[in-house]
Design a protein around this motif. Structure first.
Motif, PDB file in Angstrom:
ATOM      1  N   TRP A   1      41.126  37.859  43.949  1.00 53.59           N
ATOM      2  CA  TRP A   1      40.026  36.917  44.175  1.00 53.59           C
ATOM      3  C   TRP A   1      38.692  37.660  44.290  1.00 53.59           C
ATOM      4  CZ3 TRP A   1      39.040  31.617  44.887  1.00 53.59           C
ATOM      5  CH2 TRP A   1      37.814  31.314  45.470  1.00 53.59           C
ATOM      6  N   VAL A   2      38.691  38.707  45.115  1.00 58.79           N
ATOM      7  CA  VAL A   2      37.441  39.423  45.354  1.00 58.79           C
ATOM      8  C   VAL A   2      36.941  40.064  44.063  1.00 58.79           C
ATOM      9  CG1 VAL A   2      36.515  41.460  46.493  1.00 58.79           C
ATOM     10  CG2 VAL A   2      37.768  39.792  47.816  1.00 58.79           C
ATOM     11  N   LEU A   3      37.878  40.618  43.282  1.00 55.63           N
ATOM     12  CA  LEU A   3      37.468  41.267  42.032  1.00 55.63           C
ATOM     13  C   LEU A   3      36.958  40.252  41.021  1.00 55.63           C
ATOM     14  CD1 LEU A   3      40.197  43.993  41.489  1.00 55.63           C
ATOM     15  CD2 LEU A   3      37.806  44.337  42.072  1.00 55.63           C
ATOM     16  N   THR A   4      37.681  39.132  40.858  1.00 57.49           N
ATOM     17  CA  THR A   4      37.288  38.198  39.803  1.00 57.49           C
ATOM     18  C   THR A   4      36.194  37.233  40.251  1.00 57.49           C
ATOM     19  OG1 THR A   4      39.004  36.629  40.425  1.00 57.49           O
ATOM     20  CG2 THR A   4      39.572  38.248  38.736  1.00 57.49           C
ATOM     21  N   GLN A   5      36.168  36.843  41.524  1.00 57.74           N
ATOM     22  CA  GLN A   5      35.215  35.825  41.946  1.00 57.74           C
ATOM     23  C   GLN A   5      33.958  36.401  42.597  1.00 57.74           C
ATOM     24  OE1 GLN A   5      36.032  32.717  40.905  1.00 57.74           O
ATOM     25  NE2 GLN A   5      37.772  33.846  40.085  1.00 57.74           N
ATOM     26  N   HIS A   6      34.095  37.508  43.302  1.00 54.96           N
ATOM     27  CA  HIS A   6      32.920  38.067  43.972  1.00 54.96           C
ATOM     28  C   HIS A   6      32.207  39.082  43.083  1.00 54.96           C
ATOM     29  CE1 HIS A   6      34.342  36.995  48.308  1.00 54.96           C
ATOM     30  NE2 HIS A   6      34.530  36.015  47.453  1.00 54.96           N
ATOM     31  N   LEU A   7      32.988  39.983  42.497  1.00 54.94           N
ATOM     32  CA  LEU A   7      32.396  41.008  41.650  1.00 54.94           C
ATOM     33  C   LEU A   7      32.191  40.479  40.230  1.00 54.94           C
ATOM     34  CD1 LEU A   7      31.561  43.854  42.337  1.00 54.94           C
ATOM     35  CD2 LEU A   7      33.690  44.681  41.336  1.00 54.94           C
ATOM     36  N   GLY A   8      33.121  39.640  39.780  1.00 59.62           N
ATOM     37  CA  GLY A   8      33.100  39.132  38.414  1.00 59.62           C
ATOM     38  C   GLY A   8      31.766  38.549  37.968  1.00 59.62           C
ATOM     39  N   PRO A   9      31.206  37.590  38.719  1.00 63.40           N
ATOM     40  CA  PRO A   9      29.936  36.996  38.277  1.00 63.40           C
ATOM     41  C   PRO A   9      28.829  38.036  38.107  1.00 63.40           C
ATOM     42  CG  PRO A   9      30.899  35.668  40.003  1.00 63.40           C
ATOM     43  CD  PRO A   9      31.743  36.900  39.893  1.00 63.40           C
ATOM     44  N   MET A  10      28.771  39.005  39.024  1.00 64.00           N
ATOM     45  CA  MET A  10      27.708  40.008  38.934  1.00 64.00           C
ATOM     46  C   MET A  10      27.914  40.893  37.695  1.00 64.00           C
ATOM     47  SD  MET A  10      26.032  38.997  41.441  1.00 64.00           S
ATOM     48  CE  MET A  10      24.703  40.166  41.573  1.00 64.00           C
TER      49      MET A  10
ATOM     50  N   GLN B   1      29.581  40.130  34.969  1.00 63.48           N
ATOM     51  CA  GLN B   1      29.357  39.336  33.770  1.00 63.48           C
ATOM     52  C   GLN B   1      27.857  39.194  33.492  1.00 63.48           C
ATOM     53  OE1 GLN B   1      31.317  38.338  31.562  1.00 63.48           O
ATOM     54  NE2 GLN B   1      30.365  36.629  30.481  1.00 63.48           N
ATOM     55  N   MET B   2      27.082  39.006  34.569  1.00 64.56           N
ATOM     56  CA  MET B   2      25.628  38.911  34.417  1.00 64.56           C
ATOM     57  C   MET B   2      25.080  40.215  33.828  1.00 64.56           C
ATOM     58  SD  MET B   2      22.865  37.906  37.336  1.00 64.56           S
ATOM     59  CE  MET B   2      22.709  39.490  38.131  1.00 64.56           C
TER      60      MET B   2
ATOM     61  N   PRO C   1      44.180  38.197  47.550  1.00 66.08           N
ATOM     62  CA  PRO C   1      42.816  38.465  47.985  1.00 66.08           C
ATOM     63  C   PRO C   1      42.099  39.507  47.138  1.00 66.08           C
ATOM     64  CG  PRO C   1      44.232  38.293  49.878  1.00 66.08           C
ATOM     65  CD  PRO C   1      45.125  38.238  48.681  1.00 66.08           C
ATOM     66  N   VAL C   2      42.800  40.582  46.769  1.00 64.74           N
ATOM     67  CA  VAL C   2      42.151  41.614  45.944  1.00 64.74           C
ATOM     68  C   VAL C   2      41.743  41.013  44.606  1.00 64.74           C
ATOM     69  CG1 VAL C   2      42.561  43.757  44.688  1.00 64.74           C
ATOM     70  CG2 VAL C   2      43.292  43.554  47.062  1.00 64.74           C
TER      71      VAL C   2
END
Lengths: 328, 261
Positions: free
Chosen positions: A59-68, A70-71, A56-57
């Motif tokens: 996932w949250v780091l790469t999928q939830h925070l990651g896109p923002m 990267q933007m 879960p950690v």
């Protein structure tokens, strides 16, 4: 572990059948692969928890925070995706571009203004409805009447936007009704204005305001109002001095939600708005319809929009908190 | 509270009911209009537009495409969301508040920004626009809703049941599967249906992450840009009926199970 299973077997329990023989779960616990797996996980609670929390950690780091993130990163570069053989350089140009041209910052301020105005309209429209439901309807009917309002909100954004187009068009229902009543000769051009856009956005977001208001009003004890009435407060004073301050929290969370959602609409302004109501979402989207080298600018603009929305929301919540403290 | 204010308040409620229902009712009616032009009054009626929808292979395959995306993304969201909820609700740990904040972040990012961020990130991950990209974006976007619903349910789980299972020989994993999971089922079903509808209705993420094949909302949007027609009403009505029926059923289901619990 085998001792546990034996003990379990005697007691007819979580892992055994009624005759005391191990059922599926008992056999699972006793099976070799399972025991090997458990040996790997270990018995230390901390170790178990770390293993449980790892995915879960991640996932949250790469999928939830990651896109923002990267933007944000792309918004400071001069090319994305990078062409073969080319170099990607750090630059502030994408942000400077925003301030350089009114074609960019006009839609930006328009979006924030519209979102604020529409949020306020939603609040004004839904507050009496929530108040009526929470205070005037018997608890038995309350749920039914609330459910009735929820039905349209299961329907998607595009379908409801289209419904508003049909309602407000030149040959739409409103114009037909007004003409039949003899109030107008020619249809009123509602469509492709800030009015039609507002009608659509309020329509789409009303629920997100209604529910927090309703739960705030429902929690409010009736006795408070009665006490105020005993002390001689009139209906308006009771509302202003008791009900409104006590529901500020609901108002605050409803407005925050609706404001954030309103700033993010893309299809609704495209379909219901006109050339004079271009919102920032359309400006941002424009950079992604064309060649890739415009992406960094789009990313920068989206970042500006996100931080502006966050800052406004935080400021608003601070003000609401201060108001709540000031009243109590 | 005087009688007249009460009547006035109930008028406001019913006016609001009209406001939320009338546009949809008009939209449904327009799908029966026997003319190419959208507009009132409707003088003659027909079922042709609906027959057309069910005979059009492209529209039917778009329905299937949207449903497939909704099911796949929901499956991912539910597994990941439940897992995150179990971790967050399990015990206190360092960084729990930060993790909760990051967990609900995708639900708070305004639509267009979320779509753009996913579009850029998909490129970074090497995911081509298309079904995979849409499924992934919907899955990530819907995780927070699953987490919130499952966490709410988990917080009411009687700890004594877990302890009883442990006393009776179950290890933590079996206790989780046999006590926690069955207790969570109503929340998981409710959250799944919510995710299915969110995904099926989503426009902005599907629009920016889609390839050549449109999802249903993207198809309606594309058709609307080239002009209104009762055909769109018929498509939209079929979608509307589908989502409203599923939504109402889910609402009743969650209410029933909440009463039992």
């Amino acid at each position: 572990m085998s001792q546990d299973v034996a003990a379990a077997g005697r007691r007819r329990d979580a892992v055994s059948g009624s005759d005391g023989s191990p059922v599926f779960w008992g056999r699972l616990i006793a099976s070799a692969p399972y025991r090997a797996l458990m040996a790997l996980i270990g018995t230390s609670p901390t170790r178990q928890f770390v293993l449980l929390a790892a995915l879960p950690v991640l996932w949250v780091l790469t999928q939830h925070l990651g896109p923002m993130l990267q933007m944000l990163r792309v918004s400071f570069t001069d090319a994305y995706p990078v062409a073969v053989g080319a170099e990607q350089n750090f630059t502030f140009d994408n942000y400077l571009r925003f301030f350089g041209d009114s074609i960019f910052w006009m839609p930006f301020f328009r979006t924030l203004t519209f979102a604020a105005v529409f949020t306020f309209c939603t609040l004004i429209i839904t507050y009496p409805v929530a108040y009526f439901l929470a205070r005037h309807v018997s608890p038995k009917n309350r749920m039914l009447m609330l459910l009735l309002l929820l039905i349209p909100f299961w329907v998607g954004e595009i379908v409801r936007t289209y419904a508003i187009m049909i309602l407000l068009g030149n040959t739409g229902a409103v114009n037909l009704a007004l003409r039949t009543l003899g109030l107008i000769d020619r249809p009123i051009p509602f469509m492709y204005t800030s009015f039609s856009m507002g009608a659509g956005i309020v329509y789409l977001t009303a629920l997100y305001m209604l529910l927090p208001l309703y739960s705030a009003l429902e929690k409010l004890p009736k006795s408070l109002n009665e006490a105020a009435a005993d002390l001689g407060a009139g209906a308006w004073t009771r509302f202003r001095r008791v009900t409104l301050p006590m529901t500020l929290e609901g108002i605050s969370s409803g407005c925050t939600l609706v404001f954030l959602i309103s700033t993010g609409f893309y299809a609704t302004p495209v379909l219901l708005g006109g050339p004079s109501t271009t919102v920032f979402a359309e400006t941002i989207a424009g950079f992604f319809h064309v060649a890739g080298d415009e992406w960094p600018t789009g990313a920068a603009f989206a970042t500006i929009m996100f931080f502006a929305a966050l800052v406004i929301t935080f400021a608003f919540q601070r003000v609401m908190k201060a108001l709540r403290k000031g009243d109590s | 509270m005087t009688r007249s204010t009460r009547i006035f308040m109930s008028c406001i409620y019913w006016a609001f009911v009209l406001y939320v229902f009338v546009p949809l009712i008009l939209m449904v009616l327009m799908g029966f209009k026997d003319s190419k032009f959208i507009g009132f009054p409707i003088t003659s009626w027909t079922l042709d537009w609906y027959v057309g929808v069910f005979e059009d292979a492209e529209i039917l395959s778009t329905f299937g495409y949207s449903v497939a995306i909704a099911v796949l993304s929901t499956a991912i969201s539910v597994v990941v969301g439940t897992w995150i909820a179990v971790v967050l609700e399990g015990r206190k740990f360092w960084g729990r508040a930060a993790m909760f904040g990051m967990t609900i972040l995708p639900a708070l990012v305004p639509g267009i920004i979320s779509a753009i961020a996913f579009r850029i990130y998909a490129r970074a991950l090497g995911i081509e626009p298309g079904m995979g990209a849409i499924v992934w974006a919907h899955a990530v976007h819907n995780v927070p809703f699953v987490v919130l619903v499952v966490m709410a349910r988990l917080s009411t789980l009687p700890k004594s049941q877990i302890e009883a299972a442990r006393d009776l020989g179950a290890d933590p994993f079996v206790a989780f599967l046999r006590i926690t999971v069955p207790y969570l089922v109503p929340a998981i079903i409710g959250a799944s249906i919510f995710c299915l509808l969110l995904s099926f209705d989503d426009f902005v993420r599907s629009f920016f992450l889609g390839g050549y094949e449109p999802t249903l909302p993207v198809l309606i949007f594309a058709k609307l840009r080239s002009g209104m027609s009762p055909e769109i009403n018929a498509i939209a009505t079929v979608a509307l009926v589908l989502t409203a029926v599923v939504g109402v059923w889910a609402e009743r289901f969650t209410r029933r199970t909440n009463k039992e619990a």
